[in-house]
Every structure is written in C-alpha cells, then in structure tokens.
Design a protein around this motif. Structure first.
Motif, PDB file in Angstrom:
ATOM      1  N   SER A  85       0.832  -1.205   0.000  1.00 37.87           N
ATOM      2  CA  SER A  85       0.000   0.000   0.000  1.00 37.87           C
ATOM      3  C   SER A  85       0.864   1.251   0.000  1.00 37.87           C
ATOM      4  CB  SER A  85      -0.913   0.034   1.228  1.00 37.87           C
ATOM      5  OG  SER A  85      -1.771  -1.062   1.224  1.00 37.87           O
ATOM      6  N   ASN A  88       2.317   1.623  -3.408  1.00 38.95           N
ATOM      7  CA  ASN A  88       1.253   2.056  -4.304  1.00 38.95           C
ATOM      8  C   ASN A  88       0.971   3.547  -4.160  1.00 38.95           C
ATOM      9  OD1 ASN A  88      -1.785   2.415  -4.929  1.00 38.95           O
ATOM     10  ND2 ASN A  88      -1.167   0.543  -5.953  1.00 38.95           N
ATOM     11  N   SER A  89       0.928   4.032  -2.909  1.00 40.69           N
ATOM     12  CA  SER A  89       0.669   5.452  -2.676  1.00 40.69           C
ATOM     13  C   SER A  89       1.773   6.305  -3.283  1.00 40.69           C
ATOM     14  CB  SER A  89       0.582   5.743  -1.177  1.00 40.69           C
ATOM     15  OG  SER A  89      -0.385   4.928  -0.575  1.00 40.69           O
ATOM     16  N   LYS A  90       2.999   5.843  -3.116  1.00 46.13           N
ATOM     17  CA  LYS A  90       4.132   6.583  -3.650  1.00 46.13           C
ATOM     18  C   LYS A  90       4.059   6.634  -5.182  1.00 46.13           C
ATOM     19  CE  LYS A  90       9.117   6.368  -3.740  1.00 46.13           C
ATOM     20  NZ  LYS A  90      10.211   5.407  -3.560  1.00 46.13           N
ATOM     21  N   HIS A  92       1.443   6.347  -7.009  1.00 49.22           N
ATOM     22  CA  HIS A  92       0.318   7.201  -7.375  1.00 49.22           C
ATOM     23  C   HIS A  92       0.790   8.654  -7.521  1.00 49.22           C
ATOM     24  CE1 HIS A  92      -3.989   8.251  -7.367  1.00 49.22           C
ATOM     25  NE2 HIS A  92      -3.540   9.386  -6.862  1.00 49.22           N
ATOM     26  N   GLU A  93       1.545   9.130  -6.518  1.00 50.62           N
ATOM     27  CA  GLU A  93       2.097  10.485  -6.534  1.00 50.62           C
ATOM     28  C   GLU A  93       3.009  10.676  -7.736  1.00 50.62           C
ATOM     29  OE1 GLU A  93       1.872  13.569  -4.897  1.00 50.62           O
ATOM     30  OE2 GLU A  93       0.068  12.454  -4.403  1.00 50.62           O
TER      31      GLU A  93
END
Lengths: 115, 247
Positions: A85, A88-90, A92-93
């Motif tokens: 997660s 994934n967040s990184k 996304h950015e």
C-alpha cells in the motif's frame, strides 16, 4: 516420509523455481526477490524437517502446532500488504507528477511547433 | 487617486484555470462568457485543462482554438488544478483563478475575486455563495457537509470559511508557489484551506452568485456520499497534525 511431506517438498521446489525464473527474467525487483526467496527457504526447512514445527510450537507454548503457521503467515502477509500500500501510494504520486510534466511538455512542443 | 492600484500601466497577468472532465457540452458556453471578460488592470488568459475526458471535450477545445492542456491520463481534479498552478508559475502569472468547467462559477463575478488581490487584502480569495445568500444555494445535504467542513476548519486552523467547498478561488503568486508543493488529490477544497492557513497565507471570502450546472452530470466531484465526508475529514486532520509536527 509421508505422502504429504513429499507433496510439500515438490510444492516448495516449484515455488522456488518460479521465484528464480522471475528473478532471472528481471520481472521481480531485487527487494521482492529477497522476501520471496526467504519465504521459499522457510517453506523448504519446514517441509524437509517436519519436527521443526513441533519444536517451535513447544518453545512458544503453542498447543496446536499448525496454528503457529497461521499466526506467522498472517502476520507476514499483513506486513507485506501494508508495504505494498505504501509503494502504491508513492507510485500514485509519481504517476501524477509525470502526467503533469507531460501535459506541460506537450504544451511546450505544441507552442514551438506553431513557430 | 483612490484606485491608483488599478492604473493601466500596472498590468497583472491573470490565469483562469478551468479543469474539464467530460464537459464537452459546457466548455463552449463558458469560453464565450470568458471571451469578452475584462477586469481593469489585468490581462485575463483562460486555460482549459482536459483531464483525459472520455467524451469529445478535447475535440471541442481544439475546434474552439483555445489554449488548453491535455493530460495524458486521468489524474483527477486535484492534480489537474495543481497542473494549472504549475503553468501559472512557469509562465509567471501574477494571479491564478480556479473555475469549474461546468458553468457553476459565474465569470462575471471574477472581478470580485481579483480586486482584493490587487488591493493586497489577502493571498487567497474564495468565492462564497453564503455571504449574501444569492443564487444557487445547493441541496440541504450538501449545505450540511459544507457547514461541517467550515466547523472542522475553524477547529483545526481557527479560520472560518463559510463556503468551505467552493472551488471558485483566486490566488496570488505566494499562494501559487505553496500550492505547487502540495495540493490534495480528490475533493481538494476544504483540505486546501487547512494547508494554506498553515502556510500562513491570508484567506478572504467574497460573495458570488453561483449557478446550477449548465448541462451534464457532475462526475468530477460527487458530494453526496458519507465516504466524502470521512475522507476529507481524515485528510484534513492528518494534514493538520503533519504540518503541526513539522513546525
């Protein structure tokens, strides 16, 4: 050796071959290769040396040895999912940033193209 | 001499950022309104940003021959508006205004947002439908949500913005610079207030008269869900704590 043990060893060897193939083909990043490689080794130890689980369970004071496996792997999988997660967040950015830059560059190209 | 700051020789460049996601029916109408718009002392440049619409928004924009950016993928409202701020910074605009592409935000009220910036009254101006209570006032549920975020903002950063979800906003260079560093992804408006307040920027609310959407369905921001409330609240609280701990 019981049938189930032979089956376990075959499954583990299959698992390790799969991981090795992914690493050799460059489809798996090294950090993940290490994690899955270690997992494979742990599986291998347990399948070759059956008593190891009972010994461990005794050591931790667990009455029903297989539940130790569940606790251990649930924990590992949870940690790994949290890690994914975060990754994934990184990403996304990063993807957003790239898309923004591309949109700006497209605009620049368009401007120079028109003279 | 009172209005000397508006003298023609000081010409301020104003960028109007219009994020568009499936707004093919609305862009032409909006552009027509923007086209003849004049604010004294300012040069106004509309910039449409097509967030990878699946309808004919891009074709419409090309047909109209307007300046627009075209996202290679759909990045959402936050990233799209932020791209506008990046553009404003790159091309050295004095002010940036964000305006919805769906016709809710009246271009004729633009001067109300720009004038306080020209007078240096604040760094961020928010167009509010609740000050004079004129025009489209939104549904009861949505008003409840807007009020909730106003209270949350007041609690977190001590400033009271009545129309906390209004996306009709104007920023000066200082604010633009901060927004390039960070701008929330989804439903960005209430959280952005928390961020800007933490950055020490002065925020002012002015009265505008909003319209209902001209055409189509708002897909860029669906308000009615509990999910929205929870997500934005958590985002605001997390951001507040993060910025507080970083000094």
């Amino acid at each position: 050796m019981d049938k189930i043990q032979i089956l376990a060893i075959i499954a583990v060897l299959f698992f390790i071959t799969l991981i090795t193939r992914f690493i050799l083909k460059g489809k798996l990043r090294t950090e993940y290769a290490i994690i899955w490689g270690l997992m494979g080794l742990i599986f291998l130890v347990f399948s070759l040396w059956r008593q190891s689980l009972d010994l461990l369970a005794k050591f931790f004071g667990v009455y029903y040895a297989p539940s130790l496996i569940f606790i251990f792997f649930f924990f590992m999988i949870f940690i790994f999912l949290i890690h994914l997660s975060v990754v994934n967040s990184k990403q996304h950015e990063q993807i957003k940033k790239l898309a923004q830059e591309i949109a700006l560059l497209k605009n620049c190209l368009h401007n120079t193209g028109n003279g | 001499m009172l209005f000397s700051f508006l003298s023609a020789n000081i010409n301020h460049k104003v960028l109007i950022i219009i994020p568009c996601y499936n707004e093919a029916q609305n862009v032409a109408l909006l552009y027509n309104e923007l086209h003849d718009l004049k604010v004294e002392g300012c040069t106004i440049s509309p910039l449409f940003i097509n967030d990878h619409s699946s309808d004919s928004t891009k074709d419409k924009l090309m047909e109209m021959g307007v300046k627009f950016l075209d996202n290679p993928i759909n990045i959402g409202i936050g990233g799209t508006v932020q791209l506008g701020f990046m553009y404003a910074n790159e091309y050295e605009f004095d002010f940036a205004v964000q305006m919805d592409g769906d016709g809710q935000h009246p271009p004729k009220d633009l001067y109300k947002l720009i004038t306080p910036l020209l007078k240096k009254e604040a760094d961020v101006i928010i167009g509010s439908r609740f000050i004079d209570k004129k025009g489209f006032q939104s549904s009861a549920l949505r008003r409840f949500g807007i009020n909730f975020f106003s209270r949350l903002n007041k609690l977190l950063v001590g400033i009271s913005i009545k129309d906390s979800t209004s996306g009709y906003r104007a920023y000066n260079k200082k604010a633009i610079f901060e927004l390039i560093q960070y701008y929330p992804d989804e439903y960005p408006e209430p959280e952005a207030i928390v961020y800007l307040a933490h950055k020490g920027l002065k925020i002012k609310e002015v009265s505008v008269t909003m319209n209902e959407r001209v055409m189509g369905v708002s897909s860029i921001r669906r308000f009615s869900t509990i999910y929205y409330m929870i997500k934005v609240s958590l985002n605001s609280i997390f951001l507040h704590l993060k910025m507080k701990s970083n000094g």
